[in-house]
Scaffold this motif. Structure first.
Motif, PDB file in Angstrom:
ATOM      1  N   SER A  60       0.813  -1.218   0.000  1.00 63.25           N
ATOM      2  CA  SER A  60       0.000   0.000   0.000  1.00 63.25           C
ATOM      3  C   SER A  60       0.847   1.268   0.000  1.00 63.25           C
ATOM      4  N   GLY A  61       2.159   1.126  -0.271  1.00 64.87           N
ATOM      5  CA  GLY A  61       3.030   2.293  -0.310  1.00 64.87           C
ATOM      6  C   GLY A  61       4.386   2.061   0.307  1.00 64.87           C
ATOM      7  N   ASP A  62       4.602   0.883   0.891  1.00 71.81           N
ATOM      8  CA  ASP A  62       5.865   0.606   1.575  1.00 71.81           C
ATOM      9  C   ASP A  62       6.656  -0.511   0.902  1.00 71.81           C
ATOM     10  N   CYS A  63       6.509  -0.650  -0.406  1.00 68.43           N
ATOM     11  CA  CYS A  63       7.214  -1.712  -1.135  1.00 68.43           C
ATOM     12  C   CYS A  63       8.733  -1.560  -1.011  1.00 68.43           C
ATOM     13  N   ALA A  65      15.927  -4.755  -9.219  1.00 70.51           N
ATOM     14  CA  ALA A  65      15.197  -3.630  -9.824  1.00 70.51           C
ATOM     15  C   ALA A  65      14.357  -2.945  -8.757  1.00 70.51           C
ATOM     16  N   MET A  66      14.274  -1.622  -8.850  1.00 73.46           N
ATOM     17  CA  MET A  66      13.421  -0.834  -7.966  1.00 73.46           C
ATOM     18  C   MET A  66      13.007   0.409  -8.749  1.00 73.46           C
ATOM     19  N   VAL A  67      11.874   0.316  -9.444  1.00 71.02           N
ATOM     20  CA  VAL A  67      11.431   1.350 -10.370  1.00 71.02           C
ATOM     21  C   VAL A  67      10.248   2.096  -9.773  1.00 71.02           C
ATOM     22  N   THR A  68      10.336   3.420  -9.739  1.00 73.46           N
ATOM     23  CA  THR A  68       9.240   4.220  -9.199  1.00 73.46           C
ATOM     24  C   THR A  68       8.221   4.563 -10.294  1.00 73.46           C
ATOM     25  N   HIS A  69       7.029   4.939  -9.857  1.00 74.74           N
ATOM     26  CA  HIS A  69       6.008   5.389 -10.808  1.00 74.74           C
ATOM     27  C   HIS A  69       6.501   6.600 -11.583  1.00 74.74           C
ATOM     28  N   GLY A  70       7.253   7.469 -10.905  1.00 70.24           N
ATOM     29  CA  GLY A  70       7.730   8.677 -11.544  1.00 70.24           C
ATOM     30  C   GLY A  70       8.760   8.445 -12.626  1.00 70.24           C
ATOM     31  N   GLU A  71       9.341   7.242 -12.668  1.00 70.71           N
ATOM     32  CA  GLU A  71      10.353   6.915 -13.670  1.00 70.71           C
ATOM     33  C   GLU A  71       9.760   6.278 -14.921  1.00 70.71           C
ATOM     34  N   THR A  72       8.444   6.144 -14.971  1.00 71.22           N
ATOM     35  CA  THR A  72       7.801   5.472 -16.102  1.00 71.22           C
ATOM     36  C   THR A  72       7.165   6.496 -17.043  1.00 71.22           C
ATOM     37  N   PRO A  73       6.853   6.091 -18.280  1.00 70.28           N
ATOM     38  CA  PRO A  73       6.167   6.998 -19.222  1.00 70.28           C
ATOM     39  C   PRO A  73       4.795   7.450 -18.732  1.00 70.28           C
ATOM     40  N   ALA A  74       4.241   6.711 -17.743  1.00 66.11           N
ATOM     41  CA  ALA A  74       2.910   7.056 -17.227  1.00 66.11           C
ATOM     42  C   ALA A  74       2.974   7.989 -16.023  1.00 66.11           C
ATOM     43  N   ALA A  75       4.133   8.592 -15.774  1.00 65.41           N
ATOM     44  CA  ALA A  75       4.312   9.425 -14.582  1.00 65.41           C
ATOM     45  C   ALA A  75       3.293  10.554 -14.497  1.00 65.41           C
ATOM     46  N   ASP A  76       2.908  11.139 -15.638  1.00 58.22           N
ATOM     47  CA  ASP A  76       1.972  12.264 -15.634  1.00 58.22           C
ATOM     48  C   ASP A  76       0.579  11.865 -15.164  1.00 58.22           C
ATOM     49  N   ASN A  77       0.295  10.555 -15.193  1.00 56.60           N
ATOM     50  CA  ASN A  77      -1.025  10.079 -14.785  1.00 56.60           C
ATOM     51  C   ASN A  77      -1.063   9.636 -13.323  1.00 56.60           C
ATOM     52  N   VAL A  78       0.072   9.827 -12.623  1.00 58.25           N
ATOM     53  CA  VAL A  78       0.183   9.390 -11.235  1.00 58.25           C
ATOM     54  C   VAL A  78       0.193  10.611 -10.317  1.00 58.25           C
ATOM     55  N   ARG A 135       6.644   6.206  -5.200  1.00 52.63           N
ATOM     56  CA  ARG A 135       6.226   4.852  -4.836  1.00 52.63           C
ATOM     57  C   ARG A 135       6.700   3.883  -5.923  1.00 52.63           C
ATOM     58  N   ILE A 136       6.762   2.610  -5.567  1.00 54.44           N
ATOM     59  CA  ILE A 136       7.373   1.603  -6.437  1.00 54.44           C
ATOM     60  C   ILE A 136       6.322   0.924  -7.320  1.00 54.44           C
ATOM     61  N   ILE A 159      13.156 -15.738  -7.241  1.00 55.91           N
ATOM     62  CA  ILE A 159      12.796 -14.347  -7.502  1.00 55.91           C
ATOM     63  C   ILE A 159      11.525 -13.985  -6.729  1.00 55.91           C
ATOM     64  N   LEU A 160      11.532 -12.799  -6.152  1.00 56.77           N
ATOM     65  CA  LEU A 160      10.354 -12.235  -5.511  1.00 56.77           C
ATOM     66  C   LEU A 160      10.123 -10.866  -6.143  1.00 56.77           C
ATOM     67  N   GLN A 161       8.887 -10.598  -6.555  1.00 55.94           N
ATOM     68  CA  GLN A 161       8.571  -9.337  -7.200  1.00 55.94           C
ATOM     69  C   GLN A 161       7.435  -8.642  -6.449  1.00 55.94           C
ATOM     70  N   GLY A 162       7.304  -7.346  -6.674  1.00 54.89           N
ATOM     71  CA  GLY A 162       6.247  -6.623  -5.982  1.00 54.89           C
ATOM     72  C   GLY A 162       6.125  -5.203  -6.471  1.00 54.89           C
ATOM     73  N   GLY A 163       5.157  -4.477  -5.899  1.00 57.74           N
ATOM     74  CA  GLY A 163       4.931  -3.083  -6.253  1.00 57.74           C
ATOM     75  C   GLY A 163       3.864  -2.475  -5.364  1.00 57.74           C
ATOM     76  N   ASP A 164       3.828  -1.146  -5.358  1.00 54.98           N
ATOM     77  CA  ASP A 164       2.816  -0.417  -4.590  1.00 54.98           C
ATOM     78  C   ASP A 164       1.549  -0.243  -5.409  1.00 54.98           C
ATOM     79  N   MET A 165       0.419  -0.295  -4.722  1.00 55.41           N
ATOM     80  CA  MET A 165      -0.867  -0.085  -5.373  1.00 55.41           C
ATOM     81  C   MET A 165      -1.620   1.010  -4.634  1.00 55.41           C
ATOM     82  N   THR A 166      -2.310   1.858  -5.385  1.00 56.27           N
ATOM     83  CA  THR A 166      -3.066   2.948  -4.779  1.00 56.27           C
ATOM     84  C   THR A 166      -4.209   2.395  -3.931  1.00 56.27           C
ATOM     85  N   ALA A 167      -4.747   3.240  -3.058  1.00 59.02           N
ATOM     86  CA  ALA A 167      -5.745   2.797  -2.083  1.00 59.02           C
ATOM     87  C   ALA A 167      -6.954   2.138  -2.735  1.00 59.02           C
TER      88      ALA A 167
END
Length: 282
Positions: free
Chosen positions: A149-152, A169-182, A189-190, A201-209
């Protein structure tokens, strides 16, 4: 059709002499040319026969003979697998083998690989075809993907330390082409994290509320081969979390425990008993 280019051994390869950086570069360029042409399948070098063994069967009984083996020129030091439209094309690629190899005295052997279509139909061919189809269905990788929920970032850094892994890998939302929509407060956030622990391998990411759901209906299970290591991993992951089953010996395991960590992820830590003690042979 597939062919194997066998690089035959010589006194240098049997002595375990490693290729020079110049030769490694030439081989990389050769393999790159194969890949660019769409014919490269696989390739690797082999350690000298002193590191190997032969298994002879006498009346069905295996007899193992350790290397090294004397007939150097009959041994294989490495191979490259290619897929071409014809034998002539495969030979053309073999002729392009780097001249630096073996000081220009290298010996190659080209062998065509059997295809199932080369054999007469029957139960044996059907069995091999079924196995091939089964292998084609297997994915390259299966790995859990965890939702946060934000602590990935914090969670994956914690897991890397607790399990002796490293973050690939640790990629933020702001580093993606969709950053303007976040939203602005979500830019750091990740969106994608990837942790490697040995082969796993373990993978994960943050999801909005509005999208996040607390994990349920599954557990991430890790297996240890030593009770002390299992207890250490359990303690690290349980720190700040909730223990749902204290780690202890069971009828099937030397240690087994269940917990939900501080990030809401459920874990199972298992240390099987040896098969001779009645544990799970898997």
């Amino acid at each position: 059709m597939q062919f194997i280019i066998q690089r035959m051994a010589d006194p240098a390869t049997e002595a375990g002499e490693l290729p020079t950086d110049e030769l490694l570069t030439a081989m990389a360029e050769y393999n790159r040319a194969l890949a660019d042409a769409g014919v490269f399948v696989d390739g690797m070098g082999l350690k000298p026969s002193s590191a190997g063994a032969r298994v002879h069967f006498a009346d069905g009984v295996p007899v193992v003979t350790d290397g090294p083996f004397a007939e150097t020129r009959e041994l294989v030091a490495g191979f490259t697998v290619i897929e071409t439209d014809s034998r002539e094309e495969a030979l053309a690629w073999a002729r392009r083998w780097p001249a630096l190899d073996g000081d220009g005295q290298v010996k190659l052997e080209l062998r065509q690989v059997f295809e199932l279509e080369d054999f007469q139909s029957g139960p044996g061919v059907d069995a091999h075809a079924a196995l091939g189809e089964r292998l084609r269905r297997q994915p390259t990788e299966i790995s859990p993907r965890l939702a946060f929920s934000g602590d990935c970032r914090e969670a994956f850094e914690y897991y890397a330390d607790a399990l002796g892994g490293h973050i690939e890998a640790m990629v933020t939302h702001g580093e993606t082409p969709a950053a303007d929509n976040v939203p602005r407060d979500w830019q750091d956030r990740i969106i994608h994290a990837r942790l490697r622990v040995g082969r796993w391998i373990l993978q994960g990411g943050d999801m909005t509320a509005e999208c996040y759901q607390r994990p349920r209906g599954f557990s991430v299970q890790i297996d240890m081969d030593d009770p002390a290591r299992a207890e250490d991993a359990f303690g690290r992951l349980a720190d700040g979390g909730e223990i749902t089953m204290p780690i202890a010996e069971t009828f099937w395991a030397r240690r087994f425990g269940m917990l939900v960590d501080r990030f809401g992820i459920p874990w199972i830590i298992n240390c099987n008993k040896p098969e001779t003690e009645g544990g799970d042979p898997a």
